[in-house]
Design a protein around this motif. Structure first.
Motif, PDB file in Angstrom:
ATOM      1  N   ASN A 334      39.499  64.506 131.334  1.00  0.00           N
ATOM      2  CA  ASN A 334      40.829  64.845 131.830  1.00  0.00           C
ATOM      3  C   ASN A 334      41.896  64.310 130.870  1.00  0.00           C
ATOM      4  OD1 ASN A 334      43.112  65.323 133.297  1.00  0.00           O
ATOM      5  ND2 ASN A 334      42.242  64.608 135.249  1.00  0.00           N
ATOM      6  N   GLY A 335      42.613  65.202 130.249  1.00  0.00           N
ATOM      7  CA  GLY A 335      43.627  64.793 129.270  1.00  0.00           C
ATOM      8  C   GLY A 335      44.956  64.490 129.905  1.00  0.00           C
ATOM      9  N   GLU A 336      45.145  64.777 131.159  1.00  0.00           N
ATOM     10  CA  GLU A 336      46.433  64.532 131.822  1.00  0.00           C
ATOM     11  C   GLU A 336      46.158  64.099 133.261  1.00  0.00           C
ATOM     12  OE1 GLU A 336      48.942  67.954 131.997  1.00  0.00           O
ATOM     13  OE2 GLU A 336      50.771  66.761 132.125  1.00  0.00           O
ATOM     14  N   LYS A 337      45.791  62.851 133.390  1.00  0.00           N
ATOM     15  CA  LYS A 337      45.412  62.371 134.723  1.00  0.00           C
ATOM     16  C   LYS A 337      46.626  61.778 135.404  1.00  0.00           C
ATOM     17  CE  LYS A 337      41.737  59.795 137.025  1.00  0.00           C
ATOM     18  NZ  LYS A 337      41.383  60.930 137.879  1.00  0.00           N
ATOM     19  N   THR A 338      47.171  62.486 136.343  1.00  0.00           N
ATOM     20  CA  THR A 338      48.307  62.001 137.139  1.00  0.00           C
ATOM     21  C   THR A 338      47.998  62.269 138.600  1.00  0.00           C
ATOM     22  OG1 THR A 338      49.377  64.120 136.835  1.00  0.00           O
ATOM     23  CG2 THR A 338      50.062  62.358 135.345  1.00  0.00           C
ATOM     24  N   ASP A 378      25.108  68.479 131.130  1.00  0.00           N
ATOM     25  CA  ASP A 378      24.808  69.848 130.690  1.00  0.00           C
ATOM     26  C   ASP A 378      26.031  70.501 130.059  1.00  0.00           C
ATOM     27  OD1 ASP A 378      22.151  69.868 131.605  1.00  0.00           O
ATOM     28  OD2 ASP A 378      22.826  70.240 133.653  1.00  0.00           O
ATOM     29  N   ILE A 379      27.187  70.201 130.668  1.00  0.00           N
ATOM     30  CA  ILE A 379      28.421  70.831 130.174  1.00  0.00           C
ATOM     31  C   ILE A 379      29.502  69.760 130.057  1.00  0.00           C
ATOM     32  CG2 ILE A 379      30.224  72.542 130.679  1.00  0.00           C
ATOM     33  CD1 ILE A 379      28.116  73.964 132.476  1.00  0.00           C
ATOM     34  N   ILE A 380      30.238  69.785 128.943  1.00  0.00           N
ATOM     35  CA  ILE A 380      31.407  68.909 128.770  1.00  0.00           C
ATOM     36  C   ILE A 380      32.633  69.803 128.751  1.00  0.00           C
ATOM     37  CG2 ILE A 380      32.549  67.237 127.263  1.00  0.00           C
ATOM     38  CD1 ILE A 380      29.928  66.118 128.140  1.00  0.00           C
ATOM     39  N   LEU A 381      33.589  69.499 129.621  1.00  0.00           N
ATOM     40  CA  LEU A 381      34.818  70.289 129.658  1.00  0.00           C
ATOM     41  C   LEU A 381      35.964  69.436 129.126  1.00  0.00           C
ATOM     42  CD1 LEU A 381      36.596  72.688 130.678  1.00  0.00           C
ATOM     43  CD2 LEU A 381      36.693  71.525 132.869  1.00  0.00           C
ATOM     44  N   LEU A 382      36.617  69.894 128.077  1.00  0.00           N
ATOM     45  CA  LEU A 382      37.755  69.167 127.507  1.00  0.00           C
ATOM     46  C   LEU A 382      39.027  69.792 128.061  1.00  0.00           C
ATOM     47  CD1 LEU A 382      35.376  68.620 125.408  1.00  0.00           C
ATOM     48  CD2 LEU A 382      37.173  68.187 123.776  1.00  0.00           C
ATOM     49  N   ALA A 383      39.562  69.171 129.134  1.00  0.00           N
ATOM     50  CA  ALA A 383      40.713  69.743 129.831  1.00  0.00           C
ATOM     51  C   ALA A 383      41.993  69.122 129.282  1.00  0.00           C
ATOM     52  CB  ALA A 383      40.590  69.498 131.330  1.00  0.00           C
ATOM     53  N   ASN A 384      42.700  69.901 128.494  1.00  0.00           N
ATOM     54  CA  ASN A 384      43.968  69.470 127.907  1.00  0.00           C
ATOM     55  C   ASN A 384      43.827  68.149 127.152  1.00  0.00           C
ATOM     56  OD1 ASN A 384      46.608  69.734 127.269  1.00  0.00           O
ATOM     57  ND2 ASN A 384      47.414  69.266 129.328  1.00  0.00           N
ATOM     58  N   VAL A 385      42.791  68.054 126.358  1.00  0.00           N
ATOM     59  CA  VAL A 385      42.506  66.813 125.623  1.00  0.00           C
ATOM     60  C   VAL A 385      43.136  66.896 124.239  1.00  0.00           C
ATOM     61  CG1 VAL A 385      40.654  65.421 124.612  1.00  0.00           C
ATOM     62  CG2 VAL A 385      40.369  66.401 126.892  1.00  0.00           C
ATOM     63  N   ARG A 386      43.867  65.855 123.884  1.00  0.00           N
ATOM     64  CA  ARG A 386      44.551  65.855 122.579  1.00  0.00           C
ATOM     65  C   ARG A 386      43.567  65.507 121.456  1.00  0.00           C
ATOM     66  NH1 ARG A 386      49.891  65.352 120.946  1.00  0.00           N
ATOM     67  NH2 ARG A 386      50.238  64.091 119.077  1.00  0.00           N
ATOM     68  N   ALA A 409      39.785  73.684 127.185  1.00  0.00           N
ATOM     69  CA  ALA A 409      40.887  74.295 127.938  1.00  0.00           C
ATOM     70  C   ALA A 409      42.177  73.564 127.538  1.00  0.00           C
ATOM     71  CB  ALA A 409      40.625  74.185 129.432  1.00  0.00           C
ATOM     72  N   PRO A 410      42.721  73.855 126.355  1.00  0.00           N
ATOM     73  CA  PRO A 410      43.881  73.115 125.861  1.00  0.00           C
ATOM     74  C   PRO A 410      45.173  73.509 126.586  1.00  0.00           C
ATOM     75  CG  PRO A 410      43.289  74.839 124.313  1.00  0.00           C
ATOM     76  CD  PRO A 410      42.276  74.871 125.384  1.00  0.00           C
ATOM     77  N   GLY A 411      46.014  72.534 126.821  1.00  0.00           N
ATOM     78  CA  GLY A 411      47.300  72.783 127.461  1.00  0.00           C
ATOM     79  C   GLY A 411      48.415  72.215 126.601  1.00  0.00           C
ATOM     80  N   ASP A 412      49.436  71.698 127.251  1.00  0.00           N
ATOM     81  CA  ASP A 412      50.603  71.211 126.484  1.00  0.00           C
ATOM     82  C   ASP A 412      50.320  69.925 125.716  1.00  0.00           C
ATOM     83  OD1 ASP A 412      50.261  69.760 128.730  1.00  0.00           O
ATOM     84  OD2 ASP A 412      52.359  69.817 129.387  1.00  0.00           O
ATOM     85  N   LYS A 413      49.237  69.227 126.081  1.00  0.00           N
ATOM     86  CA  LYS A 413      48.927  67.982 125.362  1.00  0.00           C
ATOM     87  C   LYS A 413      48.260  68.265 124.006  1.00  0.00           C
ATOM     88  CE  LYS A 413      49.957  64.860 128.557  1.00  0.00           C
ATOM     89  NZ  LYS A 413      51.018  63.882 128.304  1.00  0.00           N
ATOM     90  N   ALA A 414      47.702  69.450 123.883  1.00  0.00           N
ATOM     91  CA  ALA A 414      46.960  69.760 122.651  1.00  0.00           C
ATOM     92  C   ALA A 414      47.898  69.776 121.450  1.00  0.00           C
ATOM     93  CB  ALA A 414      46.273  71.106 122.795  1.00  0.00           C
ATOM     94  N   MET A 507      35.916  78.710 124.437  1.00  0.00           N
ATOM     95  CA  MET A 507      37.297  78.292 124.221  1.00  0.00           C
ATOM     96  C   MET A 507      38.216  79.106 125.121  1.00  0.00           C
ATOM     97  SD  MET A 507      39.399  76.560 122.226  1.00  0.00           S
ATOM     98  CE  MET A 507      41.153  76.564 121.951  1.00  0.00           C
ATOM     99  N   LEU A 508      38.962  78.386 125.990  1.00  0.00           N
ATOM    100  CA  LEU A 508      39.966  79.064 126.800  1.00  0.00           C
ATOM    101  C   LEU A 508      41.308  78.845 126.100  1.00  0.00           C
ATOM    102  CD1 LEU A 508      38.930  77.713 130.348  1.00  0.00           C
ATOM    103  CD2 LEU A 508      38.001  79.660 129.123  1.00  0.00           C
ATOM    104  N   SER A 509      42.145  79.818 126.096  1.00  0.00           N
ATOM    105  CA  SER A 509      43.445  79.631 125.439  1.00  0.00           C
ATOM    106  C   SER A 509      44.483  79.108 126.426  1.00  0.00           C
ATOM    107  CB  SER A 509      43.901  80.950 124.825  1.00  0.00           C
ATOM    108  OG  SER A 509      44.135  81.875 125.849  1.00  0.00           O
ATOM    109  N   PHE A 510      44.041  78.641 127.570  1.00  0.00           N
ATOM    110  CA  PHE A 510      44.968  78.171 128.612  1.00  0.00           C
ATOM    111  C   PHE A 510      44.312  77.016 129.360  1.00  0.00           C
ATOM    112  CE2 PHE A 510      42.400  81.755 129.913  1.00  0.00           C
ATOM    113  CZ  PHE A 510      41.764  81.291 131.042  1.00  0.00           C
ATOM    114  N   PRO A 511      45.081  76.131 129.961  1.00  0.00           N
ATOM    115  CA  PRO A 511      44.509  75.051 130.767  1.00  0.00           C
ATOM    116  C   PRO A 511      44.096  75.578 132.133  1.00  0.00           C
ATOM    117  CG  PRO A 511      46.874  74.889 130.758  1.00  0.00           C
ATOM    118  CD  PRO A 511      46.544  76.038 129.857  1.00  0.00           C
TER     119      PRO A 511
END
Lengths: 646, 297
Positions: A334-338, A378-386, A409-414, A507-511
């Protein structure tokens, strides 16, 4: 006179009809001409009409004769000289004994009878002749090759004729014997077939054989017991806990009130049993084992069996190997844990929190990855990870190399530079820039399928456009090897797939949160996430059962340059270095276990169920499948002694 | 233009529906190709005077009467002819034969029509006799307006008869036509040649000038048949199945003998004889007629 190809006899009749039909259709019909100057014709000296009729009739007869002769030529007539047969018995012969070693010959009466036939054949064979023994199984084997028919040879033959457990194919055995004899110098050739002549031993799609070797054939049928035979025809093990275990059954006893007790054995322990009633009207039955406590996540071997005194006990058990499907282990970074919906994984976490799903979901932060064993997922998901540390990156790379998957799944943090430096190779594409720098509030792009055949597209969108609005996303530049699965309506890639190792990288182009799109609140979110994760899950190795004498294909993980320990069904253990990934020595039914340095593979081997079908050929029908002149040289005379001698 | 009209193909003629137009087409076309008018030298006899009306030929104005009465009068003549021509047409069933789509009878009717037109145009009286095994129709030779039309009408409604016996009806015709004149016989002459010649001699005996147009179909002359053919007699002679190539030579020989006898017999009796193939343009027949008319035969 006899015909070699008596099949042509009706063809002769049909062939004669051809010119008759042609004659009737095309006969030289007189054309009518109303003629004025008849006075010059009527007293003609050559009245030809009657002669014409005879001429046409003669022509018809000649044509019929030509066709009949042609058909007769193909029928290959010959004159039998049966009186010379006693001499034939004395001459030096090249004999091939086809001994049916299929599983059905395991039936006790068949076994004894076959032995008696073999002994009598060997006793009749003079020492001048030469003997070849061909065992007809799944793969025909010539055991003894053109040996002088001495007592020693005969003893050797008797010792080598034990029936096996495989499927017998008489068609291929006869073909092989024919080819073998055709190459021998002695033209006095004979094929002796000792078999139960099971109907299933002649594959349905195979046609008749014409023997090139012109050998005579002796058919020696084992007059077996055609009593009751019950068979477990197939099994359908559960794919997940809670499902029933089923076994197909052919149980048609004379007493239709009889019941059969089926048992299910796992790891040598009987774990379930069930009673099955006799089949009525020959219908197929299924034995159902309910609430079977199946071990989760491991490969386990077992069998379904029953104890019953039928004529062929070889098919009273069915071996299997269970590959229990395990839950897919997903680790999300989780690249944006709030708190609340602003959390990057708020929606995904909720989606994967549903009961009885296939996923074992856990999450961490980019900083926490260094302490984790990423390869155990089995699967690693990089969610908005810089970005990630080198060790974690290396672990993810290794995971993908060994069949695991990674989802970006890159978002604004990427960060474009960081992503392209560290993740671009793994992701199969680079980030270019944000598609809409300022977030659009009124309308957004929609998802469209690019690869219509892709399982992800079929499961999620079923060929329809997505309904979610994407206000912002990353514009991507994919590598040549990458594959676009989904695109935006504006044409930019949305989901790109690549295969950097044995696993997948998506690769997803969206979070996956609601910051750049309203996808999480649309109906397509749940199927999209589920099918994406299921698609990325590593493929489990499946071990379907095989039949006796089929080859076992070893898993890729086995190192063939080192010894492999093989445990055979009878418990015998052998350690040997295999020459290839195919293991061929599967002569007995049961569980074969292969192990090597922590790697383990189990394979179930069963008797081919075609051997359980107790239907036997009518000898006349079987003879019709083979044509041969039965040509022999006796008393310095080449004679056609007849096709078969029984 | 002259050439086009000179030889009119019978096929083209068949496409013209009216018999009078067919005859006119043939004759006018034929006449326009001749250099010398056939009308010159024919005598006419004065009938009466008639007042001149515009459109009358001024040559016919009698200037003597004009001198006396100061009015124009035109001489009218009672037209006389020195020739009675009878066209005799064979209606036997054998005339119904056609190998090229046009029967011998059709061809013969065109021929008769053309001759009738030409003869009446020459101010000669013309008559028509049709016969099968007996005389079917007899239109006596006359020269009056409308007579030609009745001949053409009769030609438009011809029906063949089952059998023919050329000899007997020809003798009857010879007896019936008493005034000397010209007899033009159009027939396929499929009968005993001696009988035919004998009948023709009867005409000659009566002092008639006789022309015979022998109508033949090309298939009768060349016998172009192959394969097996069942020949059926058109006049009830029965049938005969044969392979034509086997009897072709014999047939042709018999035919030639027949023709030779006829030709010799006709020649001996000074009878004009023309063999007409149904594919031949009709001009040939007109030419033969005119040759006979001017005594060239």
């Amino acid at each position: 006179m006899h015909l070699l190809n008596s099949l042509f006899l009706p063809i002769i009749g049909a062939a004669v009809l051809i010119p008759v039909i042609i004659h009737l259709i095309w006969r030289n019909k007189a054309i009518r001409v109303d003629f004025p100057a008849m006075r010059f014709l009527l007293d003609s000296k050559k009245p030809v009409s009657r002669w014409l009729r005879w001429q046409q009739l003669l022509l018809l007869l000649m044509r019929c004769l030509v066709f009949a002769l042609l058909a007769l030529m193909f029928a290959r007539p010959y004159f039998s000289t049966a009186n010379l047969l006693p001499i034939w018995e004395q001459v030096e012969k090249e004999i091939v004994i086809i001994f049916d070693s299929s599983a059905s010959m395991q039936i006790t009466v068949h076994k004894i009878n076959a032995r008696q036939h073999l002994e009598s054949v060997l006793a009749e064979t003079s020492e001048k002749s030469r003997l070849t023994l061909l065992l007809a199984g799944r793969d025909n084997k010539i055991i003894i090759e053109s040996a002088q028919a001495t007592e020693l040879t005969k003893k050797l033959i008797l010792s080598k004729t034990e029936p096996g457990f495989g499927y017998g194919n008489l068609h291929s055995a006869i073909r092989q014997a024919d080819n073998y004899l055709n190459a021998t110098l002695n033209i006095n050739r004979e094929i002796v077939i000792i078999s139960d002549f099971q109907v299933s031993n002649w594959p349905r799609h195979k046609r008749e054989i014409h023997l090139q070797s012109k050998a005579r054939i002796r058919l020696l049928r084992v007059t077996g017991d055609t009593g009751e035979n019950n068979t477990i025809t197939q099994i359908a093990p559960p794919t997940r806990p809670g499902e029933d275990f089923r076994a197909g059954l052919d149980f048609t006893p004379a007493d239709n009130t009889a019941k059969l007790e089926l048992r299910l054995q796992l790891a040598k322990n009987t774990v379930a049993q069930t009673l099955v009633a006799a089949s009525i009207n020959g219908q197929k039955q299924f034995a159902v084992f309910k609430n079977v406590p199946l071990p989760l996540g491991t490969q386990s071997a077992g069998l379904v069996f029953f104890e019953n005194d039928d004529i062929f006990p070889g098919d009273n058990q069915f071996y299997f190997v269970l590959n229990q499907k395990t839950r897919i282990r997903v680790l999300a970074i989780n690249g944006e844990k709030t708190k609340g919906v602003a959390d990057e994984l708020f929606y995904l976490r909720s989606a994967l929190a549903l009961k009885n799903n296939d996923f074992n979901f856990s999450e961490t932060t980019p900083l926490g990855t260094s302490k984790m064993q990423l390869r155990s997922y089995d699967i690693i998901l990089l969610a908005n990870v810089r970005g990630l540390d080198q060790q974690s990156l290396r672990q993810i790379n290794e995971l993908v190399q060994h069949g695991g998957s990674v989802i970006f799944a890159p978002g604004d943090k990427a960060d474009i530079k960081l992503f392209n430096k560290f993740f671009a190779d793994l992701a199969g594409c680079k980030l270019l820039k944000k598609a809409y720098p300022e977030k659009q509030t009124f309308t957004g792009d929609k998802l469209l399928a690019d690869d219509l055949q892709h399982i992800l597209v079929q499961k999620t969108f079923a060929g329809q456009a997505g309904t979610a609005n994407f206000y912002q996303f990353w514009r991507l530049k994919k590598n040549d090897s990458a594959n676009r699965i989904l695109v935006f309506a504006s044409g930019y890639p949305a989901v790109v797939e690549s295969t950097p190792g044995n696993g997948k990288s998506v690769m997803l182009s969206f979070p996956l949160d609601s910051e750049w799109s309203d996808m999480p609140v649309h109906t397509e979110y749940l199927p999209f996430v589920y099918s994406l994760l299921q698609y990325c899950a590593p493929e489990k190795h499946r071990n379907p059962y095989i039949f006796v004498n089929d080859a076992i294909s070893l898993n890729k993980s086995f190192n063939l340059s080192e010894d492999v320990s093989i445990t055979f069904p009878d418990g015998k253990v052998e350690k040997k270095r295999l020459l290839s990934a195919l293991f061929l020595d599967t002569g007995s039914p049961g569980i074969y276990t292969f192990s090597q340095a922590g790697r383990r593979q189990q394979v179930a081997v069963n008797i081919d169920r075609r051997e359980s079908v107790m239907e036997f050929e009518n000898m006349t029908a079987f003879q019709a499948k083979i044509s041969t002149p039965g040509e022999v040289l006796a008393a310095n005379q080449l004679i056609r002694a007849g096709n078969f001698q029984n | 233009m002259e050439k086009v009209l000179r030889f009119i193909d019978p096929n083209i003629l068949a496409s013209i529906s009216r018999m009078d137009l067919r005859a006119k087409t043939v004759v006018e076309g034929f006449l326009s190709g001749l250099h010398k008018s056939p009308f010159k030298g024919f005598s006419v006899e004065f009938a009466e005077y008639r007042q001149y009306t515009p459109g009358d030929d001024p040559r016919h104005i009698d200037w003597k009467v004009f001198a006396r009465f100061d009015r124009y009068y035109v001489k009218e003549f009672e037209e006389e002819t020195n020739l009675n021509c009878h066209l005799v047409l064979d209606l036997s069933n054998s005339m119904n034969f056609a190998s090229n789509g046009r029967t011998k009878l059709t061809y013969a009717s065109y021929l008769i029509a053309s001759l009738a037109y030409l003869i009446s145009k020459q101010r000669d009286s013309v008559g028509l006799v049709t016969f099968g095994d007996k005389i079917e129709n007899h239109i006596p030779a006359q020269l009056r307006p409308g007579h030609l039309q009745s001949i053409l009408l009769a030609l438009s409604n011809l029906k063949t008869t089952e059998r023919t016996n050329i000899g007997l009806p020809l003798h009857q015709i010879a007896d019936a036509i008493r005034k000397k004149g010209m007899i033009i016989l159009v027939s396929d002459l499929l009968d005993e040649p001696e009988k035919i010649i004998h009948a023709m001699q009867h005409f000659r005996f009566r002092g008639h000038e006789v022309i015979v147009f022998h109508i033949f179909d090309a298939a009768e002359i060349t016998f172009p048949y192959h394969n097996t053919i069942k020949f059926v007699g058109l006049e009830g002679e029965g049938d005969f199945t044969t392979v034509p190539r086997n009897i072709r030579d014999e047939y042709l020989q018999k035919l030639q003998t027949h023709l030779a006898i006829l030709e010799k017999g006709f020649g001996a009796n000074r009878i004009g004889y023309t063999l007409m193939d149904t594919s031949k343009p009709l001009d040939f027949a007109l030419q033969a007629y005119l040759a006979a008319r001017t005594g060239k035969i």
